[in-house]
Design a protein around this motif. Structure first.
Motif, PDB file in Angstrom:
ATOM      1  N   VAL A 115       0.873  -1.259   0.077  1.00 35.23           N
ATOM      2  CA  VAL A 115      -0.127   0.354  -0.118  1.00 35.23           C
ATOM      3  C   VAL A 115       0.918   1.347   0.032  1.00 35.23           C
ATOM      4  CG1 VAL A 115      -1.831   1.227   1.249  1.00 35.23           C
ATOM      5  CG2 VAL A 115      -2.036  -1.140   1.298  1.00 35.23           C
ATOM      6  N   GLY A 116       2.109   1.149   0.596  1.00 33.23           N
ATOM      7  CA  GLY A 116       3.076   2.205   0.666  1.00 33.23           C
ATOM      8  C   GLY A 116       3.713   2.629  -0.721  1.00 33.23           C
ATOM      9  N   VAL A 117       3.574   1.852  -1.694  1.00 33.25           N
ATOM     10  CA  VAL A 117       4.574   2.082  -2.990  1.00 33.25           C
ATOM     11  C   VAL A 117       3.999   3.328  -3.787  1.00 33.25           C
ATOM     12  CG1 VAL A 117       4.758   1.253  -5.261  1.00 33.25           C
ATOM     13  CG2 VAL A 117       4.694  -0.213  -3.504  1.00 33.25           C
ATOM     14  N   ASN A 118       2.899   4.124  -3.238  1.00 28.45           N
ATOM     15  CA  ASN A 118       2.640   5.360  -3.976  1.00 28.45           C
ATOM     16  C   ASN A 118       3.463   6.286  -3.147  1.00 28.45           C
ATOM     17  OD1 ASN A 118       0.963   4.425  -6.087  1.00 28.45           O
ATOM     18  ND2 ASN A 118      -0.807   4.795  -5.071  1.00 28.45           N
ATOM     19  N   THR A 119       3.436   6.285  -1.880  1.00 24.55           N
ATOM     20  CA  THR A 119       4.073   7.108  -0.796  1.00 24.55           C
ATOM     21  C   THR A 119       5.652   6.898  -1.145  1.00 24.55           C
ATOM     22  OG1 THR A 119       3.745   5.767   0.836  1.00 24.55           O
ATOM     23  CG2 THR A 119       2.269   7.480   0.633  1.00 24.55           C
ATOM     24  N   PHE A 120       5.874   5.768  -1.487  1.00 23.76           N
ATOM     25  CA  PHE A 120       7.574   5.657  -1.895  1.00 23.76           C
ATOM     26  C   PHE A 120       7.706   6.543  -3.106  1.00 23.76           C
ATOM     27  CE2 PHE A 120      10.876   3.547  -4.320  1.00 23.76           C
ATOM     28  CZ  PHE A 120      11.975   3.244  -3.356  1.00 23.76           C
ATOM     29  N   ILE A 121       6.921   6.158  -4.093  1.00 25.22           N
ATOM     30  CA  ILE A 121       7.203   6.964  -5.415  1.00 25.22           C
ATOM     31  C   ILE A 121       7.143   8.570  -5.132  1.00 25.22           C
ATOM     32  CG2 ILE A 121       6.299   7.487  -7.592  1.00 25.22           C
ATOM     33  CD1 ILE A 121       5.226   4.470  -7.737  1.00 25.22           C
ATOM     34  N   ALA A 122       6.147   8.759  -4.278  1.00 27.21           N
ATOM     35  CA  ALA A 122       6.104  10.452  -3.806  1.00 27.21           C
ATOM     36  C   ALA A 122       7.225  10.840  -3.216  1.00 27.21           C
ATOM     37  CB  ALA A 122       4.837  10.696  -3.043  1.00 27.21           C
ATOM     38  N   GLY A 123       7.825   9.971  -2.461  1.00 25.73           N
ATOM     39  CA  GLY A 123       8.919  10.485  -1.599  1.00 25.73           C
ATOM     40  C   GLY A 123      10.478  10.572  -2.517  1.00 25.73           C
ATOM     41  N   LEU A 124      10.196   9.878  -3.770  1.00 29.33           N
ATOM     42  CA  LEU A 124      11.340  10.099  -4.598  1.00 29.33           C
ATOM     43  C   LEU A 124      11.575  11.393  -4.993  1.00 29.33           C
ATOM     44  CD1 LEU A 124      11.148   7.029  -7.067  1.00 29.33           C
ATOM     45  CD2 LEU A 124      12.901   7.531  -5.229  1.00 29.33           C
ATOM     46  N   MET A 125      10.424  12.407  -5.209  1.00 28.54           N
ATOM     47  CA  MET A 125      10.254  13.716  -5.525  1.00 28.54           C
ATOM     48  C   MET A 125      10.496  14.727  -4.486  1.00 28.54           C
ATOM     49  SD  MET A 125       6.209  14.217  -6.925  1.00 28.54           S
ATOM     50  CE  MET A 125       5.120  14.373  -5.532  1.00 28.54           C
ATOM     51  N   ALA A 126      10.564  14.288  -3.226  1.00 27.49           N
ATOM     52  CA  ALA A 126      10.654  15.179  -1.929  1.00 27.49           C
ATOM     53  C   ALA A 126      11.933  16.050  -2.303  1.00 27.49           C
ATOM     54  CB  ALA A 126      10.928  14.346  -0.725  1.00 27.49           C
ATOM     55  N   GLU A 127      12.570  15.880  -3.057  1.00 28.22           N
ATOM     56  CA  GLU A 127      13.722  17.132  -3.333  1.00 28.22           C
ATOM     57  C   GLU A 127      13.273  18.227  -3.805  1.00 28.22           C
ATOM     58  OE1 GLU A 127      18.034  18.084  -3.493  1.00 28.22           O
ATOM     59  OE2 GLU A 127      17.196  16.234  -2.486  1.00 28.22           O
ATOM     60  N   HIS A 128      12.295  17.837  -4.713  1.00 31.71           N
ATOM     61  CA  HIS A 128      11.474  18.939  -5.486  1.00 31.71           C
ATOM     62  C   HIS A 128      10.302  19.598  -5.070  1.00 31.71           C
ATOM     63  CE1 HIS A 128      14.834  18.287  -8.299  1.00 31.71           C
ATOM     64  NE2 HIS A 128      14.643  17.031  -8.411  1.00 31.71           N
ATOM     65  N   TYR A 129       9.765  18.365  -4.137  1.00 34.12           N
ATOM     66  CA  TYR A 129       8.259  18.934  -3.821  1.00 34.12           C
ATOM     67  C   TYR A 129       8.166  18.103  -2.395  1.00 34.12           C
ATOM     68  CZ  TYR A 129       3.308  19.058  -3.195  1.00 34.12           C
ATOM     69  OH  TYR A 129       2.125  19.323  -2.370  1.00 34.12           O
ATOM     70  N   MET A 130       8.064  18.705  -1.469  1.00 38.15           N
ATOM     71  CA  MET A 130       7.866  18.180  -0.068  1.00 38.15           C
ATOM     72  C   MET A 130       6.734  19.166   0.464  1.00 38.15           C
ATOM     73  SD  MET A 130      10.244  17.128   3.188  1.00 38.15           S
ATOM     74  CE  MET A 130      10.988  15.761   2.606  1.00 38.15           C
ATOM     75  N   PRO A 131       5.415  18.658   0.679  1.00 37.98           N
ATOM     76  CA  PRO A 131       4.236  19.483   1.023  1.00 37.98           C
ATOM     77  C   PRO A 131       4.641  20.223   2.370  1.00 37.98           C
ATOM     78  CG  PRO A 131       3.577  17.516   0.389  1.00 37.98           C
ATOM     79  CD  PRO A 131       4.943  17.364   0.271  1.00 37.98           C
ATOM     80  N   PHE A 132       5.004  19.643   3.351  1.00 40.74           N
ATOM     81  CA  PHE A 132       5.036  20.028   4.591  1.00 40.74           C
ATOM     82  C   PHE A 132       6.293  20.202   5.442  1.00 40.74           C
ATOM     83  CE2 PHE A 132       0.688  19.149   4.096  1.00 40.74           C
ATOM     84  CZ  PHE A 132      -0.008  20.483   4.490  1.00 40.74           C
ATOM     85  N   GLN A 133       7.384  20.155   4.529  1.00 38.45           N
ATOM     86  CA  GLN A 133       8.881  19.930   4.850  1.00 38.45           C
ATOM     87  C   GLN A 133       9.274  18.692   5.623  1.00 38.45           C
ATOM     88  OE1 GLN A 133      10.219  22.066   3.039  1.00 38.45           O
ATOM     89  NE2 GLN A 133       8.953  23.212   2.705  1.00 38.45           N
ATOM     90  N   ASN A 134       9.721  18.739   6.725  1.00 37.63           N
ATOM     91  CA  ASN A 134       9.985  17.671   7.701  1.00 37.63           C
ATOM     92  C   ASN A 134       8.974  16.846   8.294  1.00 37.63           C
ATOM     93  OD1 ASN A 134      12.521  17.855   6.815  1.00 37.63           O
ATOM     94  ND2 ASN A 134      13.145  19.059   8.735  1.00 37.63           N
ATOM     95  N   LEU A 135       7.737  17.600   8.296  1.00 39.50           N
ATOM     96  CA  LEU A 135       6.479  16.909   9.014  1.00 39.50           C
ATOM     97  C   LEU A 135       5.631  16.017   7.919  1.00 39.50           C
ATOM     98  CD1 LEU A 135       5.148  20.040  10.890  1.00 39.50           C
ATOM     99  CD2 LEU A 135       6.227  17.915  11.924  1.00 39.50           C
ATOM    100  N   THR A 136       6.073  16.024   6.831  1.00 42.97           N
ATOM    101  CA  THR A 136       5.290  15.310   5.809  1.00 42.97           C
ATOM    102  C   THR A 136       5.190  13.716   5.998  1.00 42.97           C
ATOM    103  OG1 THR A 136       6.138  16.875   4.026  1.00 42.97           O
ATOM    104  CG2 THR A 136       5.224  14.687   3.374  1.00 42.97           C
TER     105      THR A 136
END
Length: 184
Positions: A115-136
């Motif tokens: 179930v976490g695969v989508n969040t893993f994929i989203a984590g890949l773009m954290a360098e460019h887009y992290m909605p709430f910084q370290n709280l995400t």
């Protein structure tokens, strides 16, 4: 507001994984043992969301900085990947083919990772887009926990599958819109 919608949309698959928890219960009777199992189930799925996002962030952090000039396009591409995965799951949810029956701890951990695969994929773009910084990651876990508890407390029905399918479809479009919005 759009960041909150993004977090809720990204963690919505947890609700669909939690749907099967009460499939055999026509009338949900919550006693202490049942509630403890529900709580543990929800906590493991929520923790999986945070851990998978963090792992994606760590992996993405090793090479995403090399693509800083294309950051808008990277975010769009990753959002399209998540959008596509969620769109494919929409029909499976409606037909009931995406129900998970968990009987052991090992199956629960595997479900949490799946179930976490989508969040893993989203984590890949954290360098460019992290909605709430370290709280995400923490917000992902909180949202996933809430989704899981709502799904487990709602009695199972064919209407619930239809509603889950609709929520998944709307969530997919929210993620796509967020990626597209990032271009501007």
């Amino acid at each position: 507001m759009s960041n909150i919608l993004f977090i809720l949309a990204l963690t919505s698959p947890v609700a669909f994984a939690s749907t099967a928890f009460n499939v055999n219960n026509e009338q949900l009777k919550i006693d202490n043992l049942q509630f403890g199992k529900m709580l543990m189930f929800a906590l493991v799925l929520a923790l999986g969301q945070g851990v998978m996002y963090t792992l994606g962030d760590l992996l993405g952090g090793t090479f995403m900085h090399l693509m800083a000039r294309q950051s808008k396009w990277i975010v769009l591409a990753i959002c399209i990947m998540i959008f596509y995965r969620m769109l494919m799951n929409t029909l499976k949810i409606k037909n009931g083919a995406n129900l998970y029956f968990v009987e052991t701890k090992k199956q629960l951990l595997l479900l949490s990772v799946a179930v976490g695969v989508n969040t893993f994929i989203a984590g890949l773009m954290a360098e460019h887009y992290m909605p709430f910084q370290n709280l995400t990651p923490y917000l992902l876990m909180a949202a996933a926990f809430i989704w899981a508890m709502i799904a487990m407390l709602t009695p199972f029905s064919k209407m619930k599958l239809t509603f889950n399918s609709l929520v998944n479809l709307v969530s997919a479009f929210i993620i796509f819109a967020k990626g597209f919005w990032g271009l501007f």
